[in-house]
Design a protein around this motif. Structure first.
Motif, PDB file in Angstrom:
ATOM      1  N   VAL A  19      42.514  51.256  25.782  1.00 41.58           N
ATOM      2  CA  VAL A  19      41.677  50.179  26.319  1.00 41.58           C
ATOM      3  C   VAL A  19      40.213  50.443  25.997  1.00 41.58           C
ATOM      4  CG1 VAL A  19      40.882  49.046  28.427  1.00 41.58           C
ATOM      5  CG2 VAL A  19      43.318  49.571  28.143  1.00 41.58           C
ATOM      6  N   LEU A  20      39.756  51.668  26.208  1.00 38.26           N
ATOM      7  CA  LEU A  20      38.367  52.016  25.904  1.00 38.26           C
ATOM      8  C   LEU A  20      38.059  51.825  24.424  1.00 38.26           C
ATOM      9  CD1 LEU A  20      38.179  55.181  28.151  1.00 38.26           C
ATOM     10  CD2 LEU A  20      36.847  53.099  28.501  1.00 38.26           C
ATOM     11  N   ASP A  21      39.011  52.161  23.563  1.00 39.28           N
ATOM     12  CA  ASP A  21      38.806  51.942  22.133  1.00 39.28           C
ATOM     13  C   ASP A  21      38.632  50.458  21.827  1.00 39.28           C
ATOM     14  OD1 ASP A  21      38.941  54.620  21.478  1.00 39.28           O
ATOM     15  OD2 ASP A  21      41.073  54.575  20.952  1.00 39.28           O
ATOM     16  N   TYR A  22      39.457  49.610  22.423  1.00 35.50           N
ATOM     17  CA  TYR A  22      39.338  48.177  22.177  1.00 35.50           C
ATOM     18  C   TYR A  22      38.002  47.629  22.671  1.00 35.50           C
ATOM     19  CZ  TYR A  22      44.064  47.301  20.455  1.00 35.50           C
ATOM     20  OH  TYR A  22      45.196  47.276  19.679  1.00 35.50           O
ATOM     21  N   LEU A  23      37.404  48.276  23.647  1.00 35.64           N
ATOM     22  CA  LEU A  23      36.115  47.816  24.165  1.00 35.64           C
ATOM     23  C   LEU A  23      34.934  48.344  23.358  1.00 35.64           C
ATOM     24  CD1 LEU A  23      36.807  48.252  27.982  1.00 35.64           C
ATOM     25  CD2 LEU A  23      36.691  46.098  26.727  1.00 35.64           C
ATOM     26  N   PHE A  24      34.967  49.629  22.971  1.00 34.50           N
ATOM     27  CA  PHE A  24      33.754  50.282  22.498  1.00 34.50           C
ATOM     28  C   PHE A  24      33.795  50.833  21.070  1.00 34.50           C
ATOM     29  CE2 PHE A  24      33.712  51.089  27.196  1.00 34.50           C
ATOM     30  CZ  PHE A  24      32.660  50.232  27.485  1.00 34.50           C
ATOM     31  N   THR A  25      34.949  51.182  20.548  1.00 32.24           N
ATOM     32  CA  THR A  25      34.992  51.857  19.250  1.00 32.24           C
ATOM     33  C   THR A  25      34.599  50.909  18.124  1.00 32.24           C
ATOM     34  OG1 THR A  25      36.701  53.382  20.010  1.00 32.24           O
ATOM     35  CG2 THR A  25      36.467  53.099  17.630  1.00 32.24           C
ATOM     36  N   SER A  66      40.092  44.743  35.587  1.00 34.59           N
ATOM     37  CA  SER A  66      40.782  45.931  36.078  1.00 34.59           C
ATOM     38  C   SER A  66      40.606  46.037  37.580  1.00 34.59           C
ATOM     39  CB  SER A  66      40.242  47.175  35.364  1.00 34.59           C
ATOM     40  OG  SER A  66      41.149  48.234  35.427  1.00 34.59           O
ATOM     41  N   THR A  67      41.005  44.967  38.264  1.00 33.24           N
ATOM     42  CA  THR A  67      40.846  44.863  39.701  1.00 33.24           C
ATOM     43  C   THR A  67      42.169  44.458  40.327  1.00 33.24           C
ATOM     44  OG1 THR A  67      39.513  43.796  41.433  1.00 33.24           O
ATOM     45  CG2 THR A  67      40.108  42.456  39.549  1.00 33.24           C
ATOM     46  N   THR A  68      42.242  44.492  41.651  1.00 31.57           N
ATOM     47  CA  THR A  68      43.497  44.159  42.324  1.00 31.57           C
ATOM     48  C   THR A  68      43.877  42.702  42.061  1.00 31.57           C
ATOM     49  OG1 THR A  68      42.219  43.720  44.333  1.00 31.57           O
ATOM     50  CG2 THR A  68      43.283  45.874  44.149  1.00 31.57           C
ATOM     51  N   PRO A  69      45.185  42.406  41.966  1.00 25.32           N
ATOM     52  CA  PRO A  69      45.604  41.075  41.507  1.00 25.32           C
ATOM     53  C   PRO A  69      45.377  39.960  42.514  1.00 25.32           C
ATOM     54  CG  PRO A  69      47.506  42.413  42.085  1.00 25.32           C
ATOM     55  CD  PRO A  69      46.326  43.322  42.126  1.00 25.32           C
ATOM     56  N   ASN A  70      45.028  40.278  43.760  1.00 24.62           N
ATOM     57  CA  ASN A  70      44.719  39.230  44.732  1.00 24.62           C
ATOM     58  C   ASN A  70      43.281  38.756  44.622  1.00 24.62           C
ATOM     59  OD1 ASN A  70      43.855  41.791  45.704  1.00 24.62           O
ATOM     60  ND2 ASN A  70      43.626  40.957  47.751  1.00 24.62           N
ATOM     61  N   ASN A  71      42.522  39.376  43.738  1.00 27.94           N
ATOM     62  CA  ASN A  71      41.110  39.061  43.568  1.00 27.94           C
ATOM     63  C   ASN A  71      40.936  37.726  42.845  1.00 27.94           C
ATOM     64  OD1 ASN A  71      38.325  39.245  42.318  1.00 27.94           O
ATOM     65  ND2 ASN A  71      38.373  41.154  43.473  1.00 27.94           N
ATOM     66  N   LEU A  72      39.924  36.968  43.235  1.00 29.99           N
ATOM     67  CA  LEU A  72      39.659  35.681  42.593  1.00 29.99           C
ATOM     68  C   LEU A  72      39.363  35.826  41.104  1.00 29.99           C
ATOM     69  CD1 LEU A  72      37.426  33.958  45.297  1.00 29.99           C
ATOM     70  CD2 LEU A  72      39.694  33.209  44.565  1.00 29.99           C
ATOM     71  N   TRP A  73      38.870  36.999  40.699  1.00 27.74           N
ATOM     72  CA  TRP A  73      38.450  37.200  39.309  1.00 27.74           C
ATOM     73  C   TRP A  73      39.411  38.155  38.587  1.00 27.74           C
ATOM     74  CZ3 TRP A  73      34.791  33.716  38.840  1.00 27.74           C
ATOM     75  CH2 TRP A  73      34.020  33.398  39.960  1.00 27.74           C
ATOM     76  N   SER A  74      40.674  38.119  38.962  1.00 29.99           N
ATOM     77  CA  SER A  74      41.607  39.158  38.526  1.00 29.99           C
ATOM     78  C   SER A  74      41.901  39.139  37.034  1.00 29.99           C
ATOM     79  CB  SER A  74      42.920  39.061  39.312  1.00 29.99           C
ATOM     80  OG  SER A  74      43.552  37.811  39.088  1.00 29.99           O
ATOM     81  N   THR A  75      41.664  38.041  36.328  1.00 32.46           N
ATOM     82  CA  THR A  75      41.919  38.003  34.882  1.00 32.46           C
ATOM     83  C   THR A  75      40.641  37.799  34.077  1.00 32.46           C
ATOM     84  OG1 THR A  75      42.336  35.613  34.756  1.00 32.46           O
ATOM     85  CG2 THR A  75      44.204  37.031  35.316  1.00 32.46           C
ATOM     86  N   VAL A  76      39.484  37.989  34.709  1.00 32.11           N
ATOM     87  CA  VAL A  76      38.204  37.804  34.028  1.00 32.11           C
ATOM     88  C   VAL A  76      37.776  39.130  33.400  1.00 32.11           C
ATOM     89  CG1 VAL A  76      35.757  37.306  34.353  1.00 32.11           C
ATOM     90  CG2 VAL A  76      37.486  35.895  35.478  1.00 32.11           C
ATOM     91  N   GLY A  77      37.505  39.107  32.110  1.00 28.91           N
ATOM     92  CA  GLY A  77      37.106  40.298  31.377  1.00 28.91           C
ATOM     93  C   GLY A  77      37.510  40.155  29.921  1.00 28.91           C
ATOM     94  N   LEU A  78      37.337  41.210  29.158  1.00 27.64           N
ATOM     95  CA  LEU A  78      37.723  41.193  27.754  1.00 27.64           C
ATOM     96  C   LEU A  78      39.156  41.678  27.563  1.00 27.64           C
ATOM     97  CD1 LEU A  78      34.436  42.640  26.206  1.00 27.64           C
ATOM     98  CD2 LEU A  78      35.015  40.261  26.704  1.00 27.64           C
ATOM     99  N   VAL A  79      39.561  42.621  28.400  1.00 28.42           N
ATOM    100  CA  VAL A  79      40.918  43.166  28.372  1.00 28.42           C
ATOM    101  C   VAL A  79      41.467  43.107  29.788  1.00 28.42           C
ATOM    102  CG1 VAL A  79      42.334  45.218  27.909  1.00 28.42           C
ATOM    103  CG2 VAL A  79      40.360  44.708  26.454  1.00 28.42           C
ATOM    104  N   LEU A  80      42.721  42.710  29.943  1.00 26.57           N
ATOM    105  CA  LEU A  80      43.396  42.744  31.234  1.00 26.57           C
ATOM    106  C   LEU A  80      44.021  44.125  31.397  1.00 26.57           C
ATOM    107  CD1 LEU A  80      44.476  41.196  33.768  1.00 26.57           C
ATOM    108  CD2 LEU A  80      46.523  40.700  32.412  1.00 26.57           C
ATOM    109  N   VAL A 105      37.974  39.447  23.133  1.00 24.79           N
ATOM    110  CA  VAL A 105      37.597  40.616  22.326  1.00 24.79           C
ATOM    111  C   VAL A 105      37.256  40.198  20.907  1.00 24.79           C
ATOM    112  CG1 VAL A 105      38.573  42.666  21.206  1.00 24.79           C
ATOM    113  CG2 VAL A 105      38.814  42.354  23.680  1.00 24.79           C
ATOM    114  N   TRP A 106      38.096  39.330  20.340  1.00 25.60           N
ATOM    115  CA  TRP A 106      37.911  38.970  18.934  1.00 25.60           C
ATOM    116  C   TRP A 106      36.779  37.967  18.757  1.00 25.60           C
ATOM    117  CZ3 TRP A 106      39.918  42.973  17.305  1.00 25.60           C
ATOM    118  CH2 TRP A 106      41.080  43.497  17.872  1.00 25.60           C
ATOM    119  N   ALA A 107      36.534  37.138  19.777  1.00 27.77           N
ATOM    120  CA  ALA A 107      35.391  36.231  19.706  1.00 27.77           C
ATOM    121  C   ALA A 107      34.089  37.017  19.640  1.00 27.77           C
ATOM    122  CB  ALA A 107      35.386  35.295  20.915  1.00 27.77           C
ATOM    123  N   ILE A 108      34.021  38.128  20.372  1.00 25.26           N
ATOM    124  CA  ILE A 108      32.834  38.986  20.333  1.00 25.26           C
ATOM    125  C   ILE A 108      32.787  39.792  19.038  1.00 25.26           C
ATOM    126  CG2 ILE A 108      31.927  41.113  21.364  1.00 25.26           C
ATOM    127  CD1 ILE A 108      32.378  39.889  24.083  1.00 25.26           C
TER     128      ILE A 108
END
Length: 807
Positions: A85-91, A318-332, A347-350
């Protein structure tokens, strides 16, 4: 230079265009860049890529880890998945290849998705290892030493200014955070002396600038104001000291909040201020659904508003699934127990910008614009390296109505020979092979070449090399099973226990008190914080939205007068009030007063049962338990049942620990036992589409219409089949056939559970789900397969779009 929007007047093309077209056409067609037998529906656009063009300096594209807990569960992932996951974000050359990382300076208070711990809970306190932002920054730097780092507070411990954020205490607090960064061998590039989206002022900004210079942090830049305005620029004329103190102006959602980012805004004063302008928070959208807005916004923030930096909120879902923003981010990445993660289209748009540019490159204004002069056709921006040795053009055609030919000529000292590389992403596709796909190279003739771009795509045309696409894959999804136990002995002091996510306050591992050896979890926030959201009591949660009939048990010790809580069946939370959540609570005070409470997202608290038992006192250990069996709730203190209550409002949800405000209580030997019992949690995956029954945008409003969406494990896709044949989501809402539910074509919705026959469903062995009242089948409308396809009830016909698998 101009962009020629008029149709060409002669039937032929100049020789260089014919030659470039013949060389490129065959290879590009095979690679999907150009379609045969399709005449471009839109007029050609002529673009001169001129290295002599003026333009601003590019500051990078990045993401935000903060706004409370959105990155929380990533650190608990096993290897190798965590590193993947870290590689997909930063490498570089692998995924998003982020160029900027902005992190929250934790403040012990809920700042959107949860709370992040402060490095200084009280005056005189300092622990530079709390939380996970240091770890994320270290991992980002290890993968990309050139990444720029920023720090920004959303809230702060209450001792700052005795509750006043913009105070002299803030200066020392920020300096101590920078000192912690040095301990971690991290160089912070920018600091924000403001409260995110809440308050800033010139005096504090100047004071922090002077303190940075006086304490060896002269290289740390200052960015303000991290709100929706350009107010710093408006004050520069009358305040030269402020102008000199500020390096960049950061504005949130300059292209609109939760918008398609078609148009971005700025102010003439800001543009002419001489300062860098950054679109410093954008997005807030699903890890796949936000890709098209990102593709537009990264280009258009510069074209419309001259913004040279762009940051997506948030970094990782990377938050608990009951959270309102549970799928917001670059990687789930919300299942550390299974190692499952999903790389989003975001990820690919960026990557179309980050993998082909670097901070310090220059925009070429005369080589950037809207295709054919029409923003509906799409946009393009061109940047060059400082030494003129390379250039990249990023093109997006999100809203184009047809194919378009780009006729390109290169001048102004940029490379005119050698291959030009083309990368493409079809953002209308769900096939990962269509994301950041390398196309056939183009060989220019005399510095000229052309290509045809299709609607709904991103392209990067570049002379750079070294790009790539990560190949790591995720394991399958899995559930967090019961029993679940934790004695907290395996953690370092000051860290957070595995999977336990702070929602308010600071729950961290510490040496046990009260004469007990070993380690415990301690709520360490000693007073009410300076909040970003509405103040609530401290609590932390963990677990699964599918947990139904279980008992949560913990040893507890109060350090001072107050109360402790166990929480169960924890579900959704109101947007701006962390205390307004669907949950049951067992609350026991030092006096022995106890109560079983129900709270909801309307901030209503109902006492279901209460009484008094032997006083817990302070400094003494006791054992509390809260059990659920169907609609029966049982409260136990030191092995004795003190009371029961009957309530069926919430059927499933997470477990949690809580305290009264400022109560530094301790917890040990967490044990959650039982099972789902009277209900089965389901993700209902449509057999034809491969997508799940979804409540769009995690909405909890009655009447919200249901649709298909990529399966992501979020609470808005978890359906519990109750013994009463209801399909519940969030523990409180039921699948409902809509106002015309007895008629084929009625669109399904969520509604408050009533027990009516219309809300009863049969989940059948053949994969169909039929309404008990009408006999109609749950159906993906018109056999649709795309995200957003309406889910309706229809006459049962055996179609694959009426078959659902359970997972």
């Amino acid at each position: 230079m101009r962009s020629d929007t008029a149709p060409r007047r002669t039937p032929g093309r100049p020789a260089w265009r014919r030659m470039a077209g013949m060389m490129a056409t065959g290879a590009l067609l095979a690679a999907g860049v150009q379609l045969t037998a399709v005449t471009p529906a839109l007029a050609a656009t002529s673009i001169t890529i001129n290295g002599s063009s003026g333009g601003r300096t590019f500051d990078g594209v990045g993401a935000v880890s903060g706004g409370g807990g959105n990155s929380r569960l990533l650190i608990d992932y096993p290897e190798p998945q965590r590193g993947q996951v870290l590689d997909y974000l930063f490498t570089p050359g692998y995924g998003a290849a982020l160029q900027v990382l902005k992190v929250e300076i934790g403040g012990d208070t809920n700042s959107t998705s949860g709370a992040e711990p402060s490095h200084a809970h009280f005056r005189g306190d300092l622990d530079c290892n709390r939380g996970y932002e240091w770890w994320i920054m270290e991992e980002a730097k290890r993968r990309n030493p050139a990444i720029k780092l920023m720090g920004l507070p959303w809230g702060a411990p209450g001792w700052i200014g005795n509750g006043t954020f913009l105070s002299s205490d803030l200066t020392g607090y920020l300096l101590s955070w920078l000192g912690c960064a040095r301990q971690h061998n991290l160089t912070i590039d920018y600091l924000v002396p403001a409260q995110n989206e809440r308050q800033w002022n010139a005096a504090t900004t100047i004071a922090v600038r002077n303190a940075l210079d006086a304490n060896g942090y002269g290289s740390v830049g200052i960015e303000v104001a991290e709100d929706w305005t350009y107010s710093p620029a408006d004050q520069f004329a009358g305040n030269p000291a402020l102008r000199d103190a500020v390096d960049a102006i950061g504005v949130h959602y300059s292209c609109g909040y939760l918008s398609d980012q078609k148009t971005c805004n700025s102010s003439a004063t800001a543009i002419n201020s001489g300062k860098a302008l950054w679109s410093s928070e954008n997005g807030s959208q699903d890890y796949n659904g936000g890709a098209k807005p990102l593709a537009r916004g990264i280009n258009r923030a510069y074209l419309d508003a001259k913004m040279t930096g762009y940051m997506n909120w948030d970094l990782v879902a990377s938050t608990t699934p009951n959270n309102l923003w549970s799928t917001v981010g670059l990687v789930l990445a919300n299942q550390p127990w299974s190692g499952y993660y999903a790389v989003g289209k975001d990820v690919w748009a960026i990557a179309h910008t980050t993998q082909f540019t670097a901070p310090g490159w220059k925009y070429l204004d005369a080589s950037s614009g809207y295709l054919g002069g029409n923003r509906n056709n799409g946009s393009y921006v061109t940047m060059k390296s400082p030494d003129n040795a390379a250039y990249s053009m990023i093109v997006e055609t999100m809203d184009a109505s047809g194919a378009q030919t780009l006729d390109l000529g290169v001048t102004g000292g940029l490379p005119t020979t050698g291959p030009v590389h083309v990368w493409a992403t079809n953002l209308n596709s769900s096939n990962p092979a269509d994301f950041l796909a390398r196309q056939a190279d183009i060989t220019p003739s005399g510095g000229r070449y052309s290509l045809t771009v299709q609607p709904g795509y991103q392209y990067t045309v570049t002379t750079t090399t070294g790009q790539g696409k990560g190949t790591a894959t995720s394991p399958a999804q899995g559930s967090l099973g019961l029993p679940y136990t934790d004695d907290y002995e395996s953690y370092l002091a000051g860290r957070e226990a595995r999977y336990l996510m702070d929602m308010q306050g600071a729950f961290e591992v510490a040496a046990c008190g009260g004469g007990r050896a070993g380690k415990c979890v301690r709520q360490a926030s000693t007073q009410a914080p300076i909040t970003w959201k509405t103040l609530s009591d401290p609590y932390a949660e963990l677990g699964s939205t599918t947990w139904n009939n279980y008992t949560v048990q913990s040893d507890v010790m109060l350090e001072r007068s107050g109360y402790v809580e166990l929480l169960g069946r924890v579900g959704g939370q109101e947007l701006m009030n962390p205390g307004a959540l669907n949950a049951y609570h067992l609350r026991v005070s030092d006096s022995g007063a106890w109560s079983i409470l129900r709270t909801n997202t309307s901030a209503q608290t109902t006492t279901l049962r209460s009484g008094t038992t032997t006083a817990l006192g302070t400094g003494r250990w006791h054992t509390l338990a809260l059990g659920f069996s169907g609609g029966t709730l049982t409260a136990t203190v030191d092995g004795t049942v003190v009371g029961t209550a009957s309530d069926s409002a919430f059927g499933a949800g997470l477990a949690g620990l809580g305290t009264s405000q400022g109560q530094t209580a301790q917890f040990d030997n967490l044990r959650i036992t039982g099972g789902t019992g009277g209900g089965t949690s389901l993700a209902l995956r449509n057999a034809n589409a491969g997508r799940c029954l979804d409540v769009p945008s995690n909405a909890q409003t009655n009447g919200t219409q249901l649709a298909l969406w990529d399966c992501n494990g979020g609470a808005n896709q978890q359906w519990t089949l109750t013994t009463g044949k209801q399909l519940q989501v969030y523990g409180t809402k039921c699948l409902d056939p809509g106002t015309s539910g007895s008629s084929p074509g009625s669109r399904t919705v969520i509604a408050a559970c009533t027990g009516a026959t219309a809300q009863q469903w049969n989940v059948n062995p053949d994969g169909t789900v039929t309404n008990a009242q009408s006999g109609l089948c749950l159906d993906a409308s018109s056999a649709g397969t795309a995200n957003g396809t309406a889910v309706i009830v229809w006459t049962c016909n055996g179609g694959a779009n009426q078959q659902w698998t359970r997972s």
